[in-house]
Scaffold this active site. Sequence first.
Site, short mmCIF file in Angstrom:
data_model
loop_
_atom_site.label_atom_id
_atom_site.label_comp_id
_atom_site.label_asym_id
_atom_site.label_seq_id
_atom_site.Cartn_x
_atom_site.Cartn_y
_atom_site.Cartn_z
N CYS A 117 0.81 -1.23 0.00
CA CYS A 117 0.00 0.00 0.00
C CYS A 117 0.84 1.27 0.00
CB CYS A 117 -0.94 -0.02 1.19
SG CYS A 117 -1.88 -1.55 1.27
N HIS A 259 -3.62 6.78 1.86
CA HIS A 259 -3.97 5.44 1.39
C HIS A 259 -5.35 5.09 1.95
CE1 HIS A 259 -4.20 1.24 0.81
NE2 HIS A 259 -3.90 0.93 2.05
N ASN A 289 -10.02 -1.02 0.03
CA ASN A 289 -8.57 -0.82 0.04
C ASN A 289 -7.98 -1.48 -1.22
OD1 ASN A 289 -5.82 -1.14 0.43
ND2 ASN A 289 -5.99 -1.63 2.60
O1 UT7 Z 1 -3.62 -1.50 3.53
C1 UT7 Z 1 -2.97 -1.96 4.65
C2 UT7 Z 1 -3.39 -1.31 5.78
N1 UT7 Z 1 -4.40 -2.07 6.50
C3 UT7 Z 1 -5.09 -1.41 7.39
O2 UT7 Z 1 -4.95 -0.24 7.50
C4 UT7 Z 1 -6.04 -2.17 8.29
C5 UT7 Z 1 -6.11 -1.44 9.60
N2 UT7 Z 1 -7.04 -2.05 10.50
C6 UT7 Z 1 -8.38 -1.92 10.37
O3 UT7 Z 1 -8.86 -1.30 9.46
C7 UT7 Z 1 -9.25 -2.54 11.45
O4 UT7 Z 1 -8.43 -3.08 12.44
C8 UT7 Z 1 -10.22 -3.62 10.93
C9 UT7 Z 1 -11.31 -2.99 10.08
C10 UT7 Z 1 -9.47 -4.66 10.10
C11 UT7 Z 1 -10.90 -4.32 12.08
O5 UT7 Z 1 -11.59 -3.36 12.89
P1 UT7 Z 1 -11.37 -3.35 14.46
O6 UT7 Z 1 -12.24 -2.29 14.99
O7 UT7 Z 1 -9.89 -3.22 14.73
O8 UT7 Z 1 -11.93 -4.73 14.87
P2 UT7 Z 1 -11.19 -5.90 15.72
O9 UT7 Z 1 -10.21 -6.63 14.88
O10 UT7 Z 1 -10.72 -5.30 17.00
O11 UT7 Z 1 -12.39 -6.86 16.01
C12 UT7 Z 1 -13.48 -6.46 16.87
C13 UT7 Z 1 -14.52 -7.57 16.87
C14 UT7 Z 1 -13.91 -8.94 17.11
O12 UT7 Z 1 -14.84 -9.68 17.91
P3 UT7 Z 1 -14.59 -9.86 19.47
O13 UT7 Z 1 -13.25 -10.53 19.60
O14 UT7 Z 1 -14.60 -8.47 20.04
O15 UT7 Z 1 -15.73 -10.72 19.90
C15 UT7 Z 1 -13.83 -9.57 15.74
O16 UT7 Z 1 -13.93 -10.98 15.78
O17 UT7 Z 1 -15.14 -7.65 15.58
C16 UT7 Z 1 -15.07 -9.00 15.09
N3 UT7 Z 1 -14.95 -8.92 13.65
C17 UT7 Z 1 -16.03 -8.88 12.83
N4 UT7 Z 1 -17.36 -8.88 13.10
C18 UT7 Z 1 -18.18 -8.79 12.03
C19 UT7 Z 1 -13.84 -8.87 12.90
N5 UT7 Z 1 -14.15 -8.78 11.59
C20 UT7 Z 1 -15.51 -8.79 11.53
C21 UT7 Z 1 -16.42 -8.71 10.47
N6 UT7 Z 1 -17.74 -8.71 10.78
N7 UT7 Z 1 -16.05 -8.62 9.18
#
Ligand code: UT7
Length: 334
Positions: A117, A259, A289
């Site tokens: 990215c 990005h 993305n």
């Molecule tokens: O291009 C490279 C750069 N990449 C990035 O910039 C990615 C940066 N990170 C992000 O954008 C975010 O971390 C994500 C969008 C990937 C995830 O969001 P988050 O707010 O950090 O969620 P999390 O990983 O902390 O997960 C929170 C909860 C979890 O459940 P529990 O453990 O709290 O019960 C996950 O299992 O959300 C759950 N979860 C989902 N639920 C519904 C994770 N993915 C999903 C989903 N749908 N798709």
Amino acid sequence: MRSLITQGVKLLATGSAVPDLCITNQIISNIVDTSDEWIFDRTGIRERRIVSKGQSIIDLAVKAANKALIKAHLEPLDLDLIILATSTPNDLFGSASQLQLRLGALQAAAFDITAACSGFIIASVTAAQFIQNGTYSNVLVVGADVLSQWTNWSDRRTCILFGDGAGAAIFQATSVVNNNFLAFQLNTDGKQYNQLNISYKNTQQKQKVDFSDIGSFDSISMNGREVYKFAVSKIPQSIQFCLDSVHISIEKVDWLLLHQANIRILNAVAKRLMIPYAKVISNLSKYGNTSAASIPLALDEAIEEAKVSCGDLIVMSGFGAGLTWGTLILKWQD
Ligand code: UT7
């Protein structure tokens, strides 16, 4: 770090291309346990474009590059150098040669840059070095990725994020006083390489010899929270460093073009820098993305929509796998 500048650089024109196939959040929620609401709230993404079977980054890259060439009033043979920023080549030895061939840009040297990215920023900085030191006059940079081909469609933490696309930019030599490429900074933190990667794996296939593997690659693996924290802390520092290096105040920034990874990252970076959200360019909801394509794709749209006008100061930052990040400050067609 100092560089000797014998020529200035201007961004002459941009172009972009996305595949026709549109995958909405609703469609993804039929594949994994997620919902349109969760995806949109956490990322700002509503839909993304995905290449169809048989299509490759070259198809998208050629379209984007041709649009940029037309807008620049250049012929393919005018190009001295082509840099293809991609992490999803259709040839592990590099795909830039195929782009050169399909464009008919046979005078141009061509090579790939692999930096996920951050690829478009790193490739643009590389292009600028070749122009500023007097080597080349017309350089085409294309950021293109098809991460859909490396997505695990059973992993809801990653499959919601990515889309495919290509964005092109043509940089041209100008006089030193008209230099529009104002500042840049590039960074890498190799200690964090495994926060986001597509790692090599042995296919376990039997070979005639036993001292060598037959290789392949895994699908995308990402520690989303860590990448999020990294982006929100490092990008404002990088932007501030670049602005300070050329004595430009935050208020003078017309556009913040990050990005397109997550709307919450865009908001958080703008807030930390005290840049009003009206100055943030985003098309994340439509494309997700798109890795190396995301910045030039959003830039091309903003120029086409006449959002960006002559003399505007654009701050662009890329960040992602590596972990790598980089910023460049550019004036649009003074
Ligand atoms: O291009 C490279 C750069 N990449 C990035 O910039 C990615 C940066 N990170 C992000 O954008 C975010 O971390 C994500 C969008 C990937 C995830 O969001 P988050 O707010 O950090 O969620 P999390 O990983 O902390 O997960 C929170 C909860 C979890 O459940 P529990 O453990 O709290 O019960 C996950 O299992 O959300 C759950 N979860 C989902 N639920 C519904 C994770 N993915 C999903 C989903 N749908 N798709």
